[in-house]
Design an enzyme around this catalytic site. Structure first.
Site, short mmCIF file in Angstrom:
data_model
loop_
_atom_site.label_atom_id
_atom_site.label_comp_id
_atom_site.label_asym_id
_atom_site.label_seq_id
_atom_site.Cartn_x
_atom_site.Cartn_y
_atom_site.Cartn_z
N ASP A 97 71.83 64.48 9.20
CA ASP A 97 71.61 65.85 10.25
C ASP A 97 69.99 66.23 9.74
O ASP A 97 69.98 67.01 8.66
CB ASP A 97 72.55 66.97 10.20
CG ASP A 97 72.13 68.03 11.10
OD1 ASP A 97 70.99 67.98 11.56
OD2 ASP A 97 73.09 68.74 11.32
N GLY B 133 70.23 67.31 22.39
CA GLY B 133 70.11 66.53 21.35
C GLY B 133 69.68 67.33 19.96
O GLY B 133 69.76 68.35 19.54
N ASP C 251 66.55 68.34 19.62
CA ASP C 251 65.71 69.60 20.08
C ASP C 251 66.77 70.81 19.97
O ASP C 251 66.24 71.84 19.61
CB ASP C 251 65.13 69.24 21.40
CG ASP C 251 64.12 70.30 21.90
OD1 ASP C 251 63.80 71.22 21.13
OD2 ASP C 251 63.63 70.14 22.81
P1 ADP Z 1 64.99 62.00 22.94
O1 ADP Z 1 64.81 62.82 24.27
O2 ADP Z 1 63.87 61.73 22.28
O3 ADP Z 1 65.67 60.86 23.15
P2 ADP Z 1 67.45 63.00 21.57
O4 ADP Z 1 67.49 64.29 20.91
O5 ADP Z 1 68.34 63.00 22.70
O6 ADP Z 1 65.89 63.04 22.05
O7 ADP Z 1 67.57 61.99 20.77
C1 ADP Z 1 66.72 61.63 19.53
C2 ADP Z 1 67.59 61.00 18.54
O8 ADP Z 1 68.14 62.12 17.78
C3 ADP Z 1 68.88 60.27 18.77
O9 ADP Z 1 68.77 58.94 18.24
C4 ADP Z 1 70.03 61.21 18.39
O10 ADP Z 1 71.03 60.54 18.02
C5 ADP Z 1 69.16 61.83 17.29
N1 ADP Z 1 69.82 63.28 16.91
C6 ADP Z 1 70.43 64.07 17.63
N2 ADP Z 1 71.03 65.14 16.87
C7 ADP Z 1 70.43 65.11 15.73
C8 ADP Z 1 70.30 65.68 14.37
N3 ADP Z 1 70.78 66.86 13.97
N4 ADP Z 1 69.65 65.32 13.35
C9 ADP Z 1 69.06 63.84 13.51
N5 ADP Z 1 68.96 63.20 14.48
C10 ADP Z 1 69.63 63.69 15.66
#
Ligand code: ADP
Length: 184
Positions: free
Chosen positions: A17, A39, A41
């Site tokens: 994470d 996600g 963000d």
């Molecule tokens: P985007 O709009 O750039 O696609 P997302 O947040 O939907 O952004 O996804 C980007 C990546 O971040 C995905 O591969 C998702 O699995 C990952 N992700 C989501 N939460 C976390 C986290 N807490 N730490 C690391 N990666 C994460």
């Protein structure tokens, strides 16, 4: 965890994470509004607290009234996170691959690293930009991500460690496999 040496720097691929990383900076896969989202963000703003959003609001007001363009990056403090800074970048939405997605994704990584160096950041963690809600196919995205980071570190070795933090098992496996091909 997998580690690859690029000149004097290391690229480290791990599952986890990103909001738990105690690197100097973590990178947020933001959207042009900089006002938060789902996600990674959403997770960063939830854990980092309101200070990050306040700084984003000021950046919008002063520098980017129309939103942060795709491929650009800006920096705020890390609020309540362990990381001192958050670098916010915007990846492209996948539209089939003919709309400069690869170039824009490359720029998102490259410009994040550039702004990191300008702030004296030595350790930084990236999520897999654009491969969640934005739909970029993971294998193609991992090739671009690793190429951008490698090419940056070959030119500029100020940054000591670049972590790529994958949230999903399959994403982690893909990155590891692609890194074995590209970084060795
Ligand atoms: P985007 O709009 O750039 O696609 P997302 O947040 O939907 O952004 O996804 C980007 C990546 O971040 C995905 O591969 C998702 O699995 C990952 N992700 C989501 N939460 C976390 C986290 N807490 N730490 C690391 N990666 C994460």
């Amino acid at each position: 965890m997998e580690e690859f040496q690029i000149k004097n720097s290391k690229i480290i691929i791990l599952k986890g994470d990103i909001t738990e990383m105690n690197t100097d900076a973590i990178v947020n896969s933001a959207n042009p509004s900089l006002m938060g989202g789902g996600g990674v963000d959403g997770a960063i703003h939830r854990k980092g607290g309101p200070k990050i959003l306040e700084e984003c609001r000021k950046i919008r007001e002063k520098e980017y009234p129309n939103g942060l363009p795709i491929g650009h990056a800006v920096i705020t403090t890390g609020g309540n996170l362990k990381a001192k800074y958050v670098i916010h970048t915007v990846g492209p939405i996948w539209r089939g691959g003919k709309y400069e997605e690869a170039k824009l994704l490359y720029q998102a990584y490259y410009n994040s690293l550039k702004i990191a160096v300008s702030k004296g950041i030595k350790t930084i963690a990236f999520p897999s930009i654009s491969t969640g809600a934005y739909g970029y196919p993971i294998e193609e995205a991992s090739i671009i991500a690793l190429k951008a980071i490698k090419e940056f570190l070959e030119k500029e070795d100020f940054i000591e460690k670049v972590f790529i933090v994958l949230y999903k098992d399959r994403d982690y496996e893909v990155y590891k496999e692609v890194a074995e091909k590209i970084l060795k």
